[in-house]
Design a protein around this motif. Structure first.
Motif, short mmCIF file in Angstrom:
data_model
loop_
_atom_site.label_atom_id
_atom_site.label_comp_id
_atom_site.label_asym_id
_atom_site.label_seq_id
_atom_site.Cartn_x
_atom_site.Cartn_y
_atom_site.Cartn_z
N GLY A 33 -1.46 25.60 -45.57
CA GLY A 33 -0.55 26.57 -44.98
C GLY A 33 0.25 25.91 -43.86
N LEU A 34 1.20 26.63 -43.32
CA LEU A 34 2.06 26.07 -42.28
C LEU A 34 1.28 25.74 -41.02
CD1 LEU A 34 4.96 25.34 -41.55
CD2 LEU A 34 5.25 27.66 -40.72
N VAL A 35 0.40 26.61 -40.59
CA VAL A 35 -0.37 26.39 -39.36
C VAL A 35 -1.29 25.18 -39.53
CG1 VAL A 35 -2.05 27.40 -37.79
CG2 VAL A 35 -0.20 28.81 -38.71
N ALA A 36 -1.96 25.08 -40.67
CA ALA A 36 -2.85 23.95 -40.91
C ALA A 36 -2.07 22.64 -40.96
CB ALA A 36 -3.61 24.17 -42.21
N ALA A 37 -0.89 22.65 -41.55
CA ALA A 37 -0.07 21.44 -41.60
C ALA A 37 0.33 21.00 -40.20
CB ALA A 37 1.16 21.67 -42.47
N PHE A 38 0.69 21.96 -39.33
CA PHE A 38 1.05 21.62 -37.95
C PHE A 38 -0.16 21.09 -37.18
CE2 PHE A 38 4.90 24.52 -38.08
CZ PHE A 38 5.78 23.45 -38.07
N ARG A 39 -1.35 21.63 -37.44
CA ARG A 39 -2.56 21.13 -36.77
C ARG A 39 -2.82 19.67 -37.15
NH1 ARG A 39 -5.95 25.72 -38.36
NH2 ARG A 39 -5.28 27.31 -36.92
N ILE A 40 -2.67 19.35 -38.41
CA ILE A 40 -2.91 17.98 -38.86
C ILE A 40 -1.83 17.05 -38.29
CG2 ILE A 40 -2.92 16.47 -40.88
CD1 ILE A 40 -4.29 18.74 -42.38
N ALA A 41 -0.57 17.48 -38.32
CA ALA A 41 0.52 16.65 -37.81
C ALA A 41 0.39 16.44 -36.31
CB ALA A 41 1.86 17.29 -38.13
N ARG A 42 -0.11 17.43 -35.58
CA ARG A 42 -0.24 17.30 -34.13
C ARG A 42 -1.26 16.21 -33.77
NH1 ARG A 42 -1.97 22.64 -31.52
NH2 ARG A 42 -3.85 22.08 -32.63
N GLY A 43 -2.25 16.01 -34.61
CA GLY A 43 -3.25 15.00 -34.34
C GLY A 43 -2.80 13.59 -34.65
N ASN A 44 -1.67 13.42 -35.29
CA ASN A 44 -1.17 12.10 -35.69
C ASN A 44 -0.10 11.66 -34.70
OD1 ASN A 44 -0.14 9.86 -36.94
ND2 ASN A 44 -0.15 10.77 -38.98
N ARG A 45 -0.45 10.75 -33.80
CA ARG A 45 0.49 10.34 -32.74
C ARG A 45 1.70 9.58 -33.28
NH1 ARG A 45 -2.99 8.65 -27.45
NH2 ARG A 45 -4.16 10.60 -27.32
N ALA A 46 1.51 8.77 -34.30
CA ALA A 46 2.64 8.02 -34.86
C ALA A 46 3.66 8.98 -35.48
CB ALA A 46 2.14 7.02 -35.91
N PHE A 47 3.19 9.97 -36.20
CA PHE A 47 4.09 10.97 -36.78
C PHE A 47 4.83 11.72 -35.69
CE2 PHE A 47 4.83 15.39 -38.05
CZ PHE A 47 5.70 15.18 -39.10
N PHE A 48 4.12 12.11 -34.64
CA PHE A 48 4.74 12.84 -33.54
C PHE A 48 5.82 11.99 -32.87
CE2 PHE A 48 4.91 14.23 -29.09
CZ PHE A 48 5.32 15.53 -29.29
N ALA A 49 5.56 10.69 -32.69
CA ALA A 49 6.56 9.81 -32.08
C ALA A 49 7.80 9.69 -32.96
CB ALA A 49 5.96 8.43 -31.83
N LEU A 50 7.61 9.53 -34.26
CA LEU A 50 8.75 9.43 -35.17
C LEU A 50 9.53 10.74 -35.24
CD1 LEU A 50 7.22 7.40 -38.13
CD2 LEU A 50 9.00 6.67 -36.55
N LEU A 51 8.82 11.86 -35.28
CA LEU A 51 9.49 13.16 -35.32
C LEU A 51 10.28 13.40 -34.04
CD1 LEU A 51 9.96 15.84 -36.78
CD2 LEU A 51 7.92 16.70 -35.62
N SER A 52 9.71 13.05 -32.90
CA SER A 52 10.42 13.21 -31.62
C SER A 52 11.67 12.34 -31.58
CB SER A 52 9.50 12.85 -30.46
OG SER A 52 8.38 13.68 -30.45
N ALA A 53 11.56 11.10 -32.03
CA ALA A 53 12.73 10.21 -32.05
C ALA A 53 13.82 10.76 -32.96
CB ALA A 53 12.31 8.82 -32.49
N PHE A 54 13.43 11.30 -34.11
CA PHE A 54 14.42 11.87 -35.02
C PHE A 54 15.12 13.07 -34.40
CE2 PHE A 54 15.31 15.26 -38.06
CZ PHE A 54 16.37 14.68 -38.73
N VAL A 55 14.36 13.95 -33.76
CA VAL A 55 14.96 15.15 -33.17
C VAL A 55 15.93 14.76 -32.06
CG1 VAL A 55 14.44 17.20 -31.77
CG2 VAL A 55 13.09 16.70 -33.81
N VAL A 56 15.55 13.81 -31.21
CA VAL A 56 16.44 13.37 -30.13
C VAL A 56 17.70 12.73 -30.71
CG1 VAL A 56 16.66 11.70 -28.24
CG2 VAL A 56 14.62 13.12 -28.42
#
Length: 89
Positions: A33-56
């Protein structure tokens, strides 16, 4: 050149399709589900860094294109940037 690149891409796609055609597959687990996917993504620091760079980067490109059109063009009608960010052309 475009035709050659298209032919190479078509050949690669056809090769991938036909080479995996007879591979046995089994049904996977139920999709997250959407909430579970966000929980898993939040725990992945590399993904979070790439997502933040893309958004900026996406915001920077959008603001730059909205406030400063390319040389030789006029600002779009109906959109007026703030006086501080007005295009000086």
């Amino acid at each position: 050149m475009g035709v050659a690149v298209g032919a190479v891409m078509a050949a690669a796609l056809l090769a991938a399709t036909f080479s995996t055609r007879w591979v046995r597959s089994m049904p996977g687990p139920a999709p997250l589900g959407l909430v579970a996917a966000f929980r898993i993504a939040r725990g992945n620091r590399a993904f979070f860094a790439l997502l933040s760079a893309f958004v900026v980067q996406a915001l920077g490109v959008a603001v730059t294109r909205w406030c400063w059109p390319p040389p030789g063009s006029s600002p779009s009608k109906g959109r007026r940037p703030s006086p501080a960010l007005r295009w000086r052309g």
